[in-house]
Scaffold this active site. Sequence first.
Site, PDB file in Angstrom:
ATOM      1  N   GLU A   1       1.825  55.221 -31.467  1.00 36.19           N
ATOM      2  CA  GLU A   1       1.359  56.343 -30.641  1.00 36.19           C
ATOM      3  C   GLU A   1       0.053  55.963 -29.963  1.00 36.19           C
ATOM      4  OE1 GLU A   1       2.010  60.451 -32.056  1.00 36.19           O
ATOM      5  OE2 GLU A   1       2.571  59.500 -33.923  1.00 36.19           O
TER       6      GLU A   1
ATOM      7  N   HIS B   1      -2.262  67.872 -25.896  1.00 38.22           N
ATOM      8  CA  HIS B   1      -1.218  66.834 -25.989  1.00 38.22           C
ATOM      9  C   HIS B   1      -0.619  66.672 -24.596  1.00 38.22           C
ATOM     10  CE1 HIS B   1       2.402  64.703 -27.139  1.00 38.22           C
ATOM     11  NE2 HIS B   1       1.985  64.645 -28.396  1.00 38.22           N
TER      12      HIS B   1
ATOM     13  N   ARG C   1      -5.278  60.665 -25.510  1.00 38.29           N
ATOM     14  CA  ARG C   1      -4.689  61.892 -24.962  1.00 38.29           C
ATOM     15  C   ARG C   1      -5.558  62.579 -23.920  1.00 38.29           C
ATOM     16  NH1 ARG C   1      -1.926  64.329 -30.490  1.00 38.29           N
ATOM     17  NH2 ARG C   1      -0.390  62.679 -30.552  1.00 38.29           N
TER      18      ARG C   1
ATOM     19  N   HIS D   1      -3.121  71.476 -28.424  1.00 38.11           N
ATOM     20  CA  HIS D   1      -2.373  70.878 -29.535  1.00 38.11           C
ATOM     21  C   HIS D   1      -3.156  70.865 -30.840  1.00 38.11           C
ATOM     22  CE1 HIS D   1       0.701  68.336 -31.244  1.00 38.11           C
ATOM     23  NE2 HIS D   1      -0.139  67.357 -31.490  1.00 38.11           N
TER      24      HIS D   1
ATOM     25  N   ARG E   1      -9.038  63.365 -31.665  1.00 39.44           N
ATOM     26  CA  ARG E   1      -8.232  62.915 -32.809  1.00 39.44           C
ATOM     27  C   ARG E   1      -7.208  61.863 -32.385  1.00 39.44           C
ATOM     28  NH1 ARG E   1      -3.027  64.534 -35.029  1.00 39.44           N
ATOM     29  NH2 ARG E   1      -2.805  65.542 -33.022  1.00 39.44           N
TER      30      ARG E   1
HETATM   31  C1  SIN Z   1       3.353  63.643 -31.572  1.00 37.04           C
HETATM   32  O1  SIN Z   1       4.383  63.369 -32.161  1.00 37.04           O
HETATM   33  O2  SIN Z   1       3.131  63.276 -30.436  1.00 37.04           O
HETATM   34  C2  SIN Z   1       2.322  64.464 -32.265  1.00 37.04           C
HETATM   35  C3  SIN Z   1       1.653  63.676 -33.287  1.00 37.04           C
HETATM   36  C4  SIN Z   1       0.241  64.131 -33.462  1.00 37.04           C
HETATM   37  O3  SIN Z   1      -0.249  64.936 -32.693  1.00 37.04           O
HETATM   38  O4  SIN Z   1      -0.401  63.641 -34.384  1.00 37.04           O
END
Ligand code: SIN
Length: 518
Positions: A111, A227, A273, A331, A366
Amino acid sequence: MNHSNFLVVGSGLAGLSFALRAAELGEVTVITKKALMDSNSSLAQGGIAAVLGADDSFENHIDDTIRVGKGLCDRRAVELLVRRGPELIGWLMGLGVEFDRMGDVLDLGKEGGHSRRRVAHSGDLTGSAVQEVMVQRVKESPAIEIREKVVAVDLVVHEGSCRGIRALDVERSRLVNFQAPVTVLATGGVGQLYAKTSNPAVATGDGVAMAWWAGAELADMEFTQFHPTVLNVGTSPFFLISETVRGEGGILRNNSEEAFMKGIHRLGDLAPRDIVSRAMVEEQKRGQVYLDVRHKGEPFLRRRFPTIYQRCAEEGYSMVRDLIPVSPAAHYLCGGIKVNEYGETSIPGLLAFGECSCTGIHGANRMASNSMLECLVFTSLAFEKIRPHEGSVDLSPMEREVQIVDTPEAHVLRSHLQDVMWDSTGINRSVAGLKQVIVELREIEERAESLLSRGMNTDLIELHSMVAVARLITRAALTRRESRGTHYLADHPRRDDENWLKHIVFKGNRIKVEDHRT
Ligand code: SIN
């Protein structure tokens, strides 16, 4: 039983993991305002970050977290988080959580902000896979009593210590004192403060508001994370499209189908993000923004993202053939109730865990998939310190009937608050806009208080919390005269380390600006 050794408010991963541990030490009551499964944790898709891959190291995970947190992470807390990660993933597996595997090893996702693959996941529904196991284990425990449809109203503080909470038992129309020498706030996030959010309807910031009303310290409230990708159809809560989709090669495209993130950040679509969300807002001024995964092919998409695939199809979009319309949405709250590594707040007897707390690991932004790990690590550290408190809580038990009122106006006020926050305390902020928000929130608060004087219901209790937390976020945002992480102030568009390596801390109505300790 309205008296127990441990009182836990909230039934997400933080609340239930604390309850399971505390049940080894005494009687635990868990109260939740809807049902046990109604939490933000249940909706988490991506997974849980931990150092599990052969190419990874604790130093990598620590460095990535601190880099994404833009200078304001508490290094010691991050080290605790990261070093405990693998052990806590093992704890979950021991409880029965099944993560996806590739042969003998875990299949790790990637991610934004992570330099390595390190996200343990269960398909694309990790949160509900974990929550189902936690709920099962909690239900099996004879030491844990679960009280659903009980809405916390405020904390009971006596002689400087927290002794429990006052709550509305919705089904019995009664206001009740729940007493305990240790009260735990695990009430989750605040996404419902915004018109667009990935968070469920219960994420109204109740724990943060209660802690503030009781005089506990709060920190870093200005850092609300957006997000980049929710499915941009329908109404709030919007369906999240996990960042792992971009981790597997998904590309953001603008209205002219250009992959615009390439020119903006070296990590392209997987940039932190705040950067992706702001770039998307710019593109949205010219038209819709899309996520493109057509090149990944049907077999992979169906296997890796079954839930997202299905939901897109239900909304009329094929991940194989269509560009998927996406938008940023509120988010995660990076700040919250200030705690130490054991979850202790500034009020004796009051602990906080999970999203409503501020451990310092997120700093100004975060990193994805660190939050479920945070719930696990800090509840386990608390368990190592905590001992059951002897003796009873010397308050007389209280229970009285309350007038449950019907207040359609509460919905109108809630939507108005969400629009105001989205427009002006959202992804792009300005001093003038934030000042106007304060004025509008004052009007909403006056109406909410007038309605509350006539009686109670869940909508009003939530609205009361929402308006308090919205004001705190907005006041903190007005105080920080720079841009950093999730906080972007158009009047001061640059990061200013000389003046703002600081934390904004609330204690009651006082704001303290404290130096950041490295
Ligand atoms: C996601 O799956 O994009 C959310 C994960 C997160 O916000 O930690």
